[in-house]
Design an enzyme around this catalytic site. Structure first.
Site, PDB file in Angstrom:
ATOM      1  N   CYS A  54       3.374  -1.729   5.034  1.00 52.67           N
ATOM      2  CA  CYS A  54       2.279  -1.332   5.926  1.00 52.67           C
ATOM      3  C   CYS A  54       1.279  -2.457   6.179  1.00 52.67           C
ATOM      4  O   CYS A  54       0.942  -2.761   7.328  1.00 52.67           O
ATOM      5  CB  CYS A  54       1.569  -0.098   5.360  1.00 52.67           C
ATOM      6  SG  CYS A  54       0.716  -0.342   3.777  1.00 52.67           S
ATOM      7  N   HIS A 103      -2.523   2.705   1.995  1.00 53.31           N
ATOM      8  CA  HIS A 103      -1.738   2.654   3.241  1.00 53.31           C
ATOM      9  C   HIS A 103      -2.664   2.301   4.400  1.00 53.31           C
ATOM     10  O   HIS A 103      -3.865   2.586   4.370  1.00 53.31           O
ATOM     11  CB  HIS A 103      -1.045   3.985   3.512  1.00 53.31           C
ATOM     12  CG  HIS A 103      -0.018   3.907   4.603  1.00 53.31           C
ATOM     13  ND1 HIS A 103       1.183   3.258   4.452  1.00 53.31           N
ATOM     14  CD2 HIS A 103      -0.033   4.371   5.883  1.00 53.31           C
ATOM     15  CE1 HIS A 103       1.877   3.340   5.575  1.00 53.31           C
ATOM     16  NE2 HIS A 103       1.161   3.997   6.464  1.00 53.31           N
ATOM     17  N   HIS A 157       2.600   2.269  12.542  1.00 57.10           N
ATOM     18  CA  HIS A 157       2.567   1.854  11.139  1.00 57.10           C
ATOM     19  C   HIS A 157       3.974   1.786  10.555  1.00 57.10           C
ATOM     20  O   HIS A 157       4.928   2.316  11.125  1.00 57.10           O
ATOM     21  CB  HIS A 157       1.692   2.804  10.308  1.00 57.10           C
ATOM     22  CG  HIS A 157       2.288   4.177  10.106  1.00 57.10           C
ATOM     23  ND1 HIS A 157       2.188   4.877   8.931  1.00 57.10           N
ATOM     24  CD2 HIS A 157       3.006   4.986  10.940  1.00 57.10           C
ATOM     25  CE1 HIS A 157       2.783   6.050   9.037  1.00 57.10           C
ATOM     26  NE2 HIS A 157       3.286   6.142  10.241  1.00 57.10           N
TER      27      HIS A 157
END
Length: 383
Positions: free
Chosen positions: A298, A346, A358
């Protein structure tokens, strides 16, 4: 005699019945014990699909945290390795300078030896432990200025070389520690992902179908919230444009609504580049610790996307959240970074209308998704 015989028969009957009672009691006790053991050994009930989903989601989140720890340790290890290499190079250079100083001292000693006069200074030059002579001021008085300078240079280079060697040793120890942390973080990631795969592998086809249905319901709810945010943002923009137009009319500046500054234009251009890069990565696999170009985790994706716009941002989510300007969810603009979970494990790139691009998790590809799919921690505008 018959009376005696009749007296013995009951005693015989008593002896034959007593063992029977004992055996019955023992049998009952055995049955009870076995029943208790069976109850104690009964396996735990199989977790429901909802419980499995929560457990798997939690394991993926923990793996995300461990991935950021891995990324952090990897960066620290690389930086420390560069520092160690620079120190070792410096130590080598100082060793050369120290050897030059030694050679200069040796030249003076050899010259005095050839002249046939071994002076105290020559004794100093040829001594196994020159340090013991440094405090003898009478020796320095007998030396020429050039000789004194040579000795001073030698002492200076010796001290600096010793200091750099000690610093290099400490840096090597730090490097060893960071590399240990790197290995531990990697093992933690692999462990969490292995546990998640094991849980999913135990599901039946029916349970997997139910799990997929739960996932679809979660995604639908996240999309609904994204649509609500998109409506609020559209209404807010329309109101801002209306006010800008009224202000322009009131000041006699025409009917245009353009209120952007050069700074706003530059930020918009960068955001467009960020999103163009992110869209080009759609479909590429998530791989923990990856920074492209074939795969990403990420924060690797967000770092690469902003780098394509000429902006360098840190490697980990924990450092990325500290940069730029904090932004409320209602004020998000394309290109902003949105962070998730309390441990900030994240991150995604906001693309507008409540959606983001993402790199989600192992087994998934880079994709578009609602920012409400996960609990939002906060957002930043890098530039």
């Amino acid at each position: 005699m018959p009376a005696l015989a009749s007296h013995r028969k009951p005693r015989t009957r008593v002896r034959t019945t007593a063992p029977a009672v004992g055996l019955t009691t023992a049998a009952l006790a055995s049955v009870t014990l076995l029943s208790t053991q069976s109850a104690m050994a009964a396996p735990d009930p199989k977790p429901g699909v909802e419980d499995v989903q929560k457990k798997v989601d939690d394991l993926y989140r923990q793996a995300g945290t461990a991935t950021q720890q891995y990324n952090q340790a990897k960066e620290a290890s690389a930086a420390q390795r560069a520092k160690v290499d620079a120190l070792l190079n410096d130590v080598a250079k100082r060793a050369d300078k120290l050897n030059d100083a030694r050679r200069t001292l040796g030249t003076y000693a050899a010259a005095q030896y050839r002249s046939g006069s071994i002076t105290p200074s020559a004794t100093f030059f040829l001594a196994d432990d020159p340090q013991s002579y440094f405090d003898q001021s009478q020796l320095m008085d007998r030396m020429t200025s050039r000789q004194q300078k040579a000795i001073t240079d030698f002492r200076t280079q010796q001290a600096k070389a010793s200091t750099k060697r000690a610093e290099a040793v400490r840096s090597l120890e730090t490097l060893t520690t960071t590399q240990t942390t790197l290995r531990t973080s990697k093992q933690n990631v692999q462990k969490k992902l292995g546990e998640a795969r094991t849980l999913l592998s135990k599901l039946t086809a029916e349970e997997k179908a139910r799990l997929a249905a739960i996932e679809r319901k979660k995604e639908a709810e996240a999309r609904r919230k994204a649509q609500e945010l998109a409506k609020r943002q559209a209404a807010a923009k329309a109101e801002a444009d209306r006010k800008a137009e009224e202000a322009a009319k009131g000041s006699g500046g025409g009917t245009g609504t353009g209120t952007g500054t050069g700074s706003d234009s530059s930020a918009t251009t960068k955001a467009e580049k960020v999103l163009a890069f992110a869209r080009a990565q759609l479909g590429k696999p998530y791989v923990w610790g990856a920074t492209g170009p074939a795969s990403y985790d990420c924060s690797g994706l967000t770092q690469a996307a902003w780098k394509s716009a000429g902006v360098d941002i840190p490697r980990t989510t924990w450092d990325q959240v500290k940069i730029g300007t904090r932004v409320a969810t209602a004020d998000l603009r394309p290109g902003d970074l949105v962070f998730f979970y309390d441990d900030i494990s994240h991150v995604g790139i906001y693309k507008g209308d409540g959606m983001m691009i993402h790199a989600p998790k192992p087994g998934a590809n880079v994709r578009e998704e609602s920012i409400y799919y996960m609990p939002i921690y906060g957002s930043v505008r890098p530039a």
